[in-house]
Each structure stands twice: as structure tokens, then as C-alpha cells.
Design a protein around this motif. Structure first.
Motif, PDB file in Angstrom:
ATOM      1  N   GLY A 150       9.290 108.613  80.564  1.00 10.31           N
ATOM      2  CA  GLY A 150       9.467 107.976  81.635  1.00 10.31           C
ATOM      3  C   GLY A 150      10.338 106.638  81.539  1.00 10.31           C
ATOM      4  N   GLY A 151      10.279 105.902  80.340  1.00 16.35           N
ATOM      5  CA  GLY A 151      11.057 104.773  80.270  1.00 16.35           C
ATOM      6  C   GLY A 151      10.333 103.364  80.522  1.00 16.35           C
ATOM      7  N   ALA A 152       9.144 103.572  80.763  1.00 21.60           N
ATOM      8  CA  ALA A 152       8.275 102.270  81.135  1.00 21.60           C
ATOM      9  C   ALA A 152       8.348 101.061  80.085  1.00 21.60           C
ATOM     10  CB  ALA A 152       6.933 102.604  81.514  1.00 21.60           C
ATOM     11  N   ASN A 153       8.200 101.628  78.944  1.00 21.68           N
ATOM     12  CA  ASN A 153       8.318 100.552  77.883  1.00 21.68           C
ATOM     13  C   ASN A 153       9.720  99.738  77.624  1.00 21.68           C
ATOM     14  OD1 ASN A 153       5.421 101.486  77.494  1.00 21.68           O
ATOM     15  ND2 ASN A 153       5.817 101.943  75.358  1.00 21.68           N
ATOM     16  N   GLU A 154      10.479 100.784  77.773  1.00 26.02           N
ATOM     17  CA  GLU A 154      11.966  99.939  77.575  1.00 26.02           C
ATOM     18  C   GLU A 154      12.272  99.188  78.654  1.00 26.02           C
ATOM     19  OE1 GLU A 154      14.709 103.560  75.387  1.00 26.02           O
ATOM     20  OE2 GLU A 154      13.697 104.324  77.072  1.00 26.02           O
ATOM     21  N   LEU A 155      11.753  99.601  80.045  1.00 28.10           N
ATOM     22  CA  LEU A 155      12.202  98.683  81.412  1.00 28.10           C
ATOM     23  C   LEU A 155      11.583  97.434  80.857  1.00 28.10           C
ATOM     24  CD1 LEU A 155      13.543  98.280  83.815  1.00 28.10           C
ATOM     25  CD2 LEU A 155      11.941  99.480  84.677  1.00 28.10           C
ATOM     26  N   ALA A 156      10.049  97.384  80.427  1.00 27.03           N
ATOM     27  CA  ALA A 156       9.271  96.218  80.309  1.00 27.03           C
ATOM     28  C   ALA A 156       9.937  95.289  79.134  1.00 27.03           C
ATOM     29  CB  ALA A 156       8.166  96.706  79.913  1.00 27.03           C
ATOM     30  N   ASN A 157      10.388  95.924  78.334  1.00 22.34           N
ATOM     31  CA  ASN A 157      11.120  95.108  77.097  1.00 22.34           C
ATOM     32  C   ASN A 157      12.542  94.724  77.557  1.00 22.34           C
ATOM     33  OD1 ASN A 157       9.382  95.875  75.098  1.00 22.34           O
ATOM     34  ND2 ASN A 157      10.612  97.576  74.606  1.00 22.34           N
ATOM     35  N   GLU A 158      13.221  95.365  78.519  1.00 22.42           N
ATOM     36  CA  GLU A 158      14.458  94.823  79.063  1.00 22.42           C
ATOM     37  C   GLU A 158      14.207  93.510  79.946  1.00 22.42           C
ATOM     38  OE1 GLU A 158      17.456  95.883  82.516  1.00 22.42           O
ATOM     39  OE2 GLU A 158      16.657  97.645  81.266  1.00 22.42           O
ATOM     40  N   LEU A 159      13.182  93.564  80.597  1.00 22.06           N
ATOM     41  CA  LEU A 159      12.734  92.430  81.477  1.00 22.06           C
ATOM     42  C   LEU A 159      12.265  91.352  80.703  1.00 22.06           C
ATOM     43  CD1 LEU A 159      10.578  94.393  84.385  1.00 22.06           C
ATOM     44  CD2 LEU A 159      12.996  93.350  84.395  1.00 22.06           C
ATOM     45  N   CYS A 160      11.531  91.589  79.597  1.00 23.06           N
ATOM     46  CA  CYS A 160      11.050  90.342  78.756  1.00 23.06           C
ATOM     47  C   CYS A 160      12.457  89.655  78.023  1.00 23.06           C
ATOM     48  CB  CYS A 160      10.301  90.974  77.849  1.00 23.06           C
ATOM     49  SG  CYS A 160       8.463  91.266  78.541  1.00 23.06           S
TER      50      CYS A 160
END
Length: 349
Positions: free
Chosen positions: A109-119
Motif C-alpha cells: 500500500g505504500g505506507a512505509n514509503e510515504l512515512a519515509n517521504e514525510l520524514c
């Protein structure tokens, strides 16, 4: 990504407004209980209670970022959970935007990638990722498939494979040389975790060790399977062969070898077939790209191919097999030619 940002009060709305600039590359929609504080940076939706937004957010958005308590989020999303292949990414952020939890669909779903992007964009933001493979940095097959645009079959078998890798145990991988190289170059690959087998050399597989098949065609097995897409079919045919005869040959070939028609990205053949009416009609009928290769290009190949009548009539190494190989991305011929009356079909990826 199409992202829903869910707020429930003025502080969470203010946090959403501060978050929006960091998500400028995405399509963002803010769900709020009033029009107060509306901004041009996102589409606003008004709701009475969180339950009201869930059906729409779950069905129409790639990700949902909740600016509210974790417990409340878990209760609201629970009735909508289906599976990791289709559920949207769900993240929770604190009001100061300093903490983010990728709660659901971390990989596919991409949740980890989106969280990394925000960080990466928000100074001081910490990602509380809980996915084991991300924390200890080992290869995750679902992320490998996602990065390369490959399909996955038997996703329920992923847990067994992932747990073996996390626990530093062996996993058997049945695939081709090009995919072995791709795996070795992928993040988290460790030589000691993997043992590779060619698809035509399965006699030494250990049934007690988790196995992954990385092959274009779907196999009648319950193990985790990853399928490279954009298969190329090489086509050879006698002069005057009809589009209907070609269609029947392709359908039979795909049926016999577990290939979905959606996987076929291109047809390929010898340049002498470029005026073959039936072939041109068939490619047009299926709305599929058709590529031709010359005698010199085919004969420049160093691979060995199945014996072919094309050698006698055109002085070339073959039609279906070399054409499929030349047109493919990974230059891997995985199905040698099969003959169906006046039509020959081979497959590469």
C-alpha cells in the motif's frame, strides 16, 4: 498518490494545513467537520463523524493520514479491513508533525514509503515503522515485486517466506538468471538467505524449505509466486495464415502455459512477415504492438534456438524464438516455440 487527511477538531485541522505543503506532489483531500480554515491547497470535505468518511476514503484513496488518536483510528478502520493487496495505506501523525506511524499496508500500500517521504521533508519527524523487514533491513519480496511492477500470486504464502528471511533461514527461489541478478541488486539481499534454482531444474528442491517462484507464467502451486509482466510473444506463420488461426494459436499457447492475455505487451516476428495480412490484422484486433527484426539482427544473436524451417527458407536462425528474445526487456526466452498448425509461438520477458 491520492491522499485523504482526516481531522476531527481545530488543532488537527491546523496540523493538516501545515502538512499539506509537504505533500504538494500528491493529490490531497482534507476531511473536516466544518468549512472553517478551508485552504486552496487541498479539496475539502465536510463530515459529521469519522464513520461517515470511511467508505469513501477506503474505496477511493491510495492513502489515509489520520491526525487523531491511534486507538480511535484502529476502531474506525477495523470494519473495512480486507487484505494487504487492496487495503489503502493508513498512517497516523501527531499534531506537531514530529511522529508518524505507518499503521497499515506498509509495503504494497505504500505506507512505509510515504512515512519515509514525510520524514525526509519534515525536520525532526520520526518514523515509527514496525515492519520487521524494514527494521532489520532484509529483502522483502512484496517490495521487490512492487518496485519492478510485477504481479503476485498466493500472497498468503508471503508470511512464511518473510519469516524465514527474518529468522536468517534459507529460502529457495526458482527463477531465471536475469531475476537472480535483480534480486542480488535489491535492497536487503543477503547471500546466505537464498538458494537459486532454474525452472527446469527442480529435482533438488527441499519441500520443507519455503520456496518463491519468479516466473512470468502462473504455476499450479500454492507457494508464493511473483510474475514479471510485459511478456513478448514471438510469432511465426506460413504465408497467408489468417488472423483467426493466429488468435487460436496464441490462446492455446497461453492456456497451456499459464499466461494471462493482459501480460502480453508485444508481438514480434521476422521482417519478411511485415506484409502478412493475417498477422497485421491480429495485432490490430488485439491492440498490441508488433515489432519486426531483420535477417542480420536475428543472425547476430549468439544463442542457440530450436530447429526451424526459417533456416531453410530465409537463412535465419529462427523466427518466433529469436524475435521474442530481441523484443523482450530482460532478454530471457522462457518458453521455446510451440507449433499450432501453421503458427509457431514462443515467449520471452
Amino acid at each position: 498518490m491520492k491522499i485523504a487527511i482526516a481531522t476531527i477538531n481545530n488543532p488537527s485541522l491546523e496540523a493538516a494545513k501545515k502538512l499539506l505543503p509537504y505533500l504538494s506532489e500528491h493529490e490531497c483531500h482534507v476531511f473536516n467537520k466544518s468549512q472553517e480554515g478551508k485552504t486552496q491547497e487541498a479539496t475539502f470535505h465536510i463530515f459529521a463523524k469519522v464513520d461517515d468518511i470511511m467508505p469513501v476514503a477506503w474505496a477511493e484513496f491510495d492513502a489515509i493520514i489520520f491526525l487523531m488518536a491511534t486507538g480511535a483510528v484502529i476502531r474506525k478502520i477495523a470494519p473495512h479491513l480486507k487484505d494487504k493487496a487492496t487495503d489503502p495505506a493508513v498512517l497516523i501523525m501527531t499534531l506537531d508533525l514530529k511522529r508518524v506511524i505507518p499503521l497499515l499496508s506498509g509495503h504494497l500500500g505504500g505506507a512505509n514509503e510515504l512515512a519515509n517521504e514525510l520524514c525526509e521533508k519534515i525536520e525532526g519527524c520520526v518514523n515509527f515503522v514496525t515492519t520487521a523487514s524494514d527494521q532489520i533491513k532484509v529483502l522483502a519480496f512484496d517490495m521487490f515485486a512492487k518496485k519492478h511492477g510485477f504481479a503476485i500470486s498466493n500472497l498468503k504464502s508471503l508470511a512464511e517466506v518473510s519469516n524465514a528471511i527474518i529468522n536468517k533461514k534459507k529460502v529457495q527461489v526458482v527463477t531465471y538468471e536475469c531475476m537472480i541478478q535483480a534480486l542480488k541488486e535489491f535492497e536487503g539481499y543477503k547471500e546466505e538467505n537464498f538458494e537459486f534454482f532454474m525452472p527446469d531444474d527442480l529435482g533438488n528442491l527441499d519441500e520443507n524449505i519455503p520456496t518463491v517462484y519468479i516466473t512470468p507464467q502462473k504455476l499450479p502451486k500454492s507457494a508464493l509466486q511473483i510474475h514479471p509482466q510485459e511478456i513478448v510473444l514471438g510469432l511465426g506463420m506460413n504465408r497467408g495464415t489468417s488472423a483467426d488461426a493466429i488468435s487460436k494459436a496464441v490462446i492455446q499457447f497461453c492456456f497451456e502455459h499459464g499466461i494471462e492475455k493482459e501480460q502480453i505487451g508485444k508481438y514480434a516476428s521476422f521482417s519478411a512477415k511485415a506484409d502478412e495480412a493475417g498477422l497485421l490484422e491480429y495485432a490490430s484486433m488485439t491492440n498490441t504492438e508488433l515489432e519486426f527484426f531483420s535477417e542480420d539482427t536475428i543472425n547476430a544473436l549468439t544463442q542457440e534456438f530450436s530447429p526451424s524451417q526459417a533456416t531453410k527458407f530465409f537463412n535465419i536462425k529462427g523466427v518466433a524464438e529469436p524475435a521474442a528474445l530481441l523484443a523482450s526487456k530482460n532478454k530471457t526466452l522462457f518458453l521455446n516455440k510451440r507449433i499450432y498448425g501453421a503458427v509457431t509461438v514462443a515467449a520471452a520477458f
